[in-house]
Design a protein around this motif. Structure first.
Motif, short mmCIF file in Angstrom:
data_model
loop_
_atom_site.label_atom_id
_atom_site.label_comp_id
_atom_site.label_asym_id
_atom_site.label_seq_id
_atom_site.Cartn_x
_atom_site.Cartn_y
_atom_site.Cartn_z
N PRO A 33 0.79 -1.23 0.00
CA PRO A 33 0.00 0.00 0.00
C PRO A 33 0.83 1.28 0.00
O PRO A 33 0.38 2.30 -0.53
N ALA A 34 2.02 1.24 0.55
CA ALA A 34 2.85 2.46 0.59
C ALA A 34 3.21 2.93 -0.82
O ALA A 34 3.46 4.12 -1.04
N ALA A 35 3.23 2.01 -1.79
CA ALA A 35 3.59 2.37 -3.17
C ALA A 35 2.44 2.99 -3.94
O ALA A 35 2.65 3.54 -5.02
N VAL A 36 1.24 2.90 -3.39
CA VAL A 36 0.07 3.42 -4.11
C VAL A 36 -0.18 4.86 -3.70
O VAL A 36 -0.57 5.15 -2.58
N ASN A 37 0.09 5.76 -4.63
CA ASN A 37 -0.24 7.17 -4.46
C ASN A 37 -0.59 7.71 -5.83
O ASN A 37 -0.35 7.06 -6.85
N ILE A 38 -1.15 8.88 -5.87
CA ILE A 38 -1.63 9.43 -7.14
C ILE A 38 -0.48 9.58 -8.14
O ILE A 38 -0.64 9.26 -9.33
N ASP A 39 0.69 10.02 -7.69
CA ASP A 39 1.83 10.18 -8.60
C ASP A 39 2.25 8.85 -9.21
O ASP A 39 2.49 8.76 -10.42
N SER A 40 2.40 7.81 -8.38
CA SER A 40 2.86 6.52 -8.91
C SER A 40 1.81 5.89 -9.83
O SER A 40 2.16 5.28 -10.84
N VAL A 41 0.54 6.06 -9.51
CA VAL A 41 -0.52 5.54 -10.37
C VAL A 41 -0.52 6.29 -11.70
O VAL A 41 -0.66 5.68 -12.77
N ALA A 42 -0.32 7.59 -11.65
CA ALA A 42 -0.27 8.39 -12.89
C ALA A 42 0.90 7.94 -13.76
O ALA A 42 0.75 7.76 -14.97
N THR A 43 2.05 7.74 -13.16
CA THR A 43 3.23 7.32 -13.90
C THR A 43 3.02 5.95 -14.55
O THR A 43 3.29 5.77 -15.73
N LEU A 44 2.53 4.99 -13.77
CA LEU A 44 2.37 3.63 -14.29
C LEU A 44 1.24 3.53 -15.31
O LEU A 44 1.35 2.81 -16.30
N SER A 45 0.17 4.25 -15.08
CA SER A 45 -1.00 4.14 -15.97
C SER A 45 -0.89 5.02 -17.21
O SER A 45 -1.57 4.78 -18.21
N GLY A 46 -0.06 6.07 -17.13
CA GLY A 46 0.02 7.02 -18.23
C GLY A 46 -1.17 7.98 -18.25
O GLY A 46 -1.40 8.67 -19.24
N VAL A 47 -1.90 8.03 -17.15
CA VAL A 47 -3.06 8.91 -17.03
C VAL A 47 -2.64 10.13 -16.20
O VAL A 47 -1.97 9.99 -15.18
N ALA A 48 -3.05 11.30 -16.63
CA ALA A 48 -2.67 12.53 -15.92
C ALA A 48 -3.21 12.54 -14.49
O ALA A 48 -4.29 12.03 -14.22
#
Length: 191
Positions: A33-48
């Motif tokens: 869970p520590a790895a899940v944040n808006i920045d990391s999700v944006a980077t991995l998903s390619g979604v702004a």
């Protein structure tokens, strides 16, 4: 995929929602869970980031959505003999820990590194596992299980056996589940 709408603004694309969810889920499964944040999700998903924030106001809201999907209520066990039903329960436990939560989230729960996350998962697991315990109670009343067993203890043994196998060997060995059920079934089945 057809766009979905939230009621205001441009229609939402379901594929964007899916990319966000899959990225968050993958981070949770592999890194916890520590790895899940808006920045990391944006980077991995390619979604702004702004697009993610339109869907989820915070990381907590995103985590809640993930957990709702990953730990859904347990389906009823098929009408099976007790030994096969124990295997069915163990397969559900394996699916939750291995496929849905993954090693990162499971390790975080065991270490309690994110107490809020651990509490949320435990609460959802308790609900899911309680329906499996209810099935065991039904089998006890029907005379298929020993009347003295404690369903929660049996579930604990199944979860613990799975975790011990993963700790020792990295993943369950071929045929392990059959051997584990073969060992447990005679202890709980009423003769």
């Amino acid at each position: 995929m057809p766009p979905t709408t939230s009621g205001r603004g441009r229609p939402r694309l379901e594929s964007t929602d899916q990319r966000i969810f899959e990225a968050a889920r993958e981070l949770l499964r592999l890194k916890g869970p520590a790895a899940v944040n808006i920045d990391s999700v944006a980077t991995l998903s390619g979604v702004a980031r702004t697009t993610i924030y339109r869907r989820y106001r915070s990381r907590d809201e995103l985590m809640h959505a993930i957990l709702e999907h990953l730990i859904d209520p347990a389906p009823l066990a098929p009408d099976l003999p007790v030994g096969e039903k124990l295997r069915w329960v163990m397969e559900r436990i394996s699916d939750i820990l291995e496929n849905r939560l993954g090693p990162g989230a499971t390790a975080a729960i065991i270490a309690d590194s994110d107490p809020e996350f651990s509490t949320a998962v435990r609460s959802r697991l308790a609900t899911r596992l309680s329906s499996l315990a209810d099935l065991m109670t039904i089998d006890m009343k029907a005379g298929r299980l020993q009347p003295t067993i404690d369903p929660d203890t049996v579930l604990g043994v199944l979860v613990g056996a799975y975790l011990a196998e993963v700790l020792r060997f990295g993943s369950p060995r071929k045929g392990w589940m059959d051997r584990a059920v073969g060992l447990l079934a005679p202890a709980v089945v009423k003769n």
